[in-house]
Scaffold this motif. Sequence first.
Motif, PDB file in Angstrom:
ATOM      1  N   VAL A 118       0.651  -1.121  -0.099  1.00 21.67           N
ATOM      2  CA  VAL A 118       0.023  -0.121  -0.139  1.00 21.67           C
ATOM      3  C   VAL A 118       0.878   1.195  -0.077  1.00 21.67           C
ATOM      4  O   VAL A 118       1.817   1.334   0.837  1.00 21.67           O
ATOM      5  N   TRP A 119       0.627   2.091  -1.107  1.00 21.85           N
ATOM      6  CA  TRP A 119       1.505   3.256  -0.853  1.00 21.85           C
ATOM      7  C   TRP A 119       0.785   4.376  -0.572  1.00 21.85           C
ATOM      8  O   TRP A 119      -0.669   4.538  -1.269  1.00 21.85           O
ATOM      9  N   ILE A 120       0.793   5.359   0.477  1.00 22.49           N
ATOM     10  CA  ILE A 120      -0.030   6.342   0.998  1.00 22.49           C
ATOM     11  C   ILE A 120       0.812   7.620   0.666  1.00 22.49           C
ATOM     12  O   ILE A 120       1.788   7.676   1.324  1.00 22.49           O
ATOM     13  N   LEU A 121       0.652   8.284  -0.341  1.00 19.79           N
ATOM     14  CA  LEU A 121       1.272   9.616  -0.899  1.00 19.79           C
ATOM     15  C   LEU A 121       0.416  10.845  -0.783  1.00 19.79           C
ATOM     16  O   LEU A 121      -0.452  11.196  -1.391  1.00 19.79           O
ATOM     17  N   ASP A 122       1.310  11.779   0.127  1.00 19.94           N
ATOM     18  CA  ASP A 122       0.504  12.927   0.428  1.00 19.94           C
ATOM     19  C   ASP A 122       1.453  14.073  -0.226  1.00 19.94           C
ATOM     20  O   ASP A 122       2.328  14.396   0.256  1.00 19.94           O
ATOM     21  N   GLU A 123       0.804  14.640  -1.561  1.00 20.83           N
ATOM     22  CA  GLU A 123       1.328  15.634  -2.340  1.00 20.83           C
ATOM     23  C   GLU A 123       2.775  15.080  -2.655  1.00 20.83           C
ATOM     24  O   GLU A 123       3.998  15.741  -2.732  1.00 20.83           O
ATOM     25  N   PRO A 124       2.944  13.823  -3.177  1.00 19.34           N
ATOM     26  CA  PRO A 124       4.304  13.326  -3.480  1.00 19.34           C
ATOM     27  C   PRO A 124       4.883  13.978  -4.768  1.00 19.34           C
ATOM     28  O   PRO A 124       6.398  14.004  -4.730  1.00 19.34           O
ATOM     29  N   LEU A 125       4.396  14.761  -5.602  1.00 17.51           N
ATOM     30  CA  LEU A 125       4.908  15.414  -6.636  1.00 17.51           C
ATOM     31  C   LEU A 125       5.454  16.737  -6.536  1.00 17.51           C
ATOM     32  O   LEU A 125       6.229  17.296  -7.311  1.00 17.51           O
ATOM     33  N   THR A 126       5.230  17.349  -5.297  1.00 16.82           N
ATOM     34  CA  THR A 126       5.749  18.488  -5.211  1.00 16.82           C
ATOM     35  C   THR A 126       7.111  18.716  -4.844  1.00 16.82           C
ATOM     36  O   THR A 126       7.864  18.045  -4.206  1.00 16.82           O
ATOM     37  N   GLY A 127       7.828  19.652  -5.763  1.00 22.89           N
ATOM     38  CA  GLY A 127       9.304  19.912  -5.566  1.00 22.89           C
ATOM     39  C   GLY A 127      10.054  18.946  -6.677  1.00 22.89           C
ATOM     40  O   GLY A 127      11.031  19.134  -6.912  1.00 22.89           O
ATOM     41  N   LEU A 128       9.100  18.156  -7.334  1.00 23.43           N
ATOM     42  CA  LEU A 128       9.860  17.045  -8.264  1.00 23.43           C
ATOM     43  C   LEU A 128      10.134  17.925  -9.845  1.00 23.43           C
ATOM     44  O   LEU A 128       9.174  18.486 -10.101  1.00 23.43           O
TER      45      LEU A 128
END
Length: 241
Positions: free
Chosen positions: A154-164
């Motif tokens: 299970v992946w729980i991703l909170d705003e994971p793309l921010t800053g990438l």
Amino acid sequence: MIQFQNVTKSYSGDKKAVDQLNLTIPDGKIFGFLGPNGAGKSTTIKMLTGILPIDEGTITINSFDISKHPLEAKKTFGYVPDSPNMFLRLKGIEYLNFIGDVYDIPTDQRKEKIEYLTKEFGIYEVLNDAIQTYSHGMRQKVIVSGVLLHDPDVWILDEPLTGLDPKSSYKLKEMMREHARKGKTVFFSTHVLEVVEQLCDQVAIINNGKLEFTGQMDDMREKFNTEGSLEQLFLELTNHE
């Protein structure tokens, strides 16, 4: 699979940050979780990951109750928080090895996975530098690499793309798609509505602590009888008391 059953959280007694939330995040899907600021989104994610206690109701992750069996539940998921500013005095490689130790990842397997992930995200060459010297985007990349290191179901991703950067963002989105194709779970919170439209199989919208909608994009358009963008639908759903 993630299940919320009658989950409630209050901070001041009267005001409910999350109010009787019932939600199922199925396997094999990228599930988008949306809400305006103060809607209860962050509180929900913090209860899901065991950071905050639940006042009422239950949350289960792959059948493990996060309140009753926290260690078993936490072994099944990886969590990317909304801020990557953690363990700043460690070197990147020290942080990743620490994560490897926590999850008992064998040394040879760990080394191979660290090299693969950090090369994919373009931070392999800086692993011997302290995380505090990294840019925001580089910190995000090392946190994401740590989360994926033990290959959680299970992946729980909170705003994971921010800053990438665009390349790393593309890589992570492809990894999310592949994880879902394997029949596993991706629970994904973001403010970037265009990404939700491109990436998510299902969405849920929370507002004032209550679930306003859950389902597929087409279901939402049909329910509200519109061909509008997700942004228009989102504003229509959340722009009321």
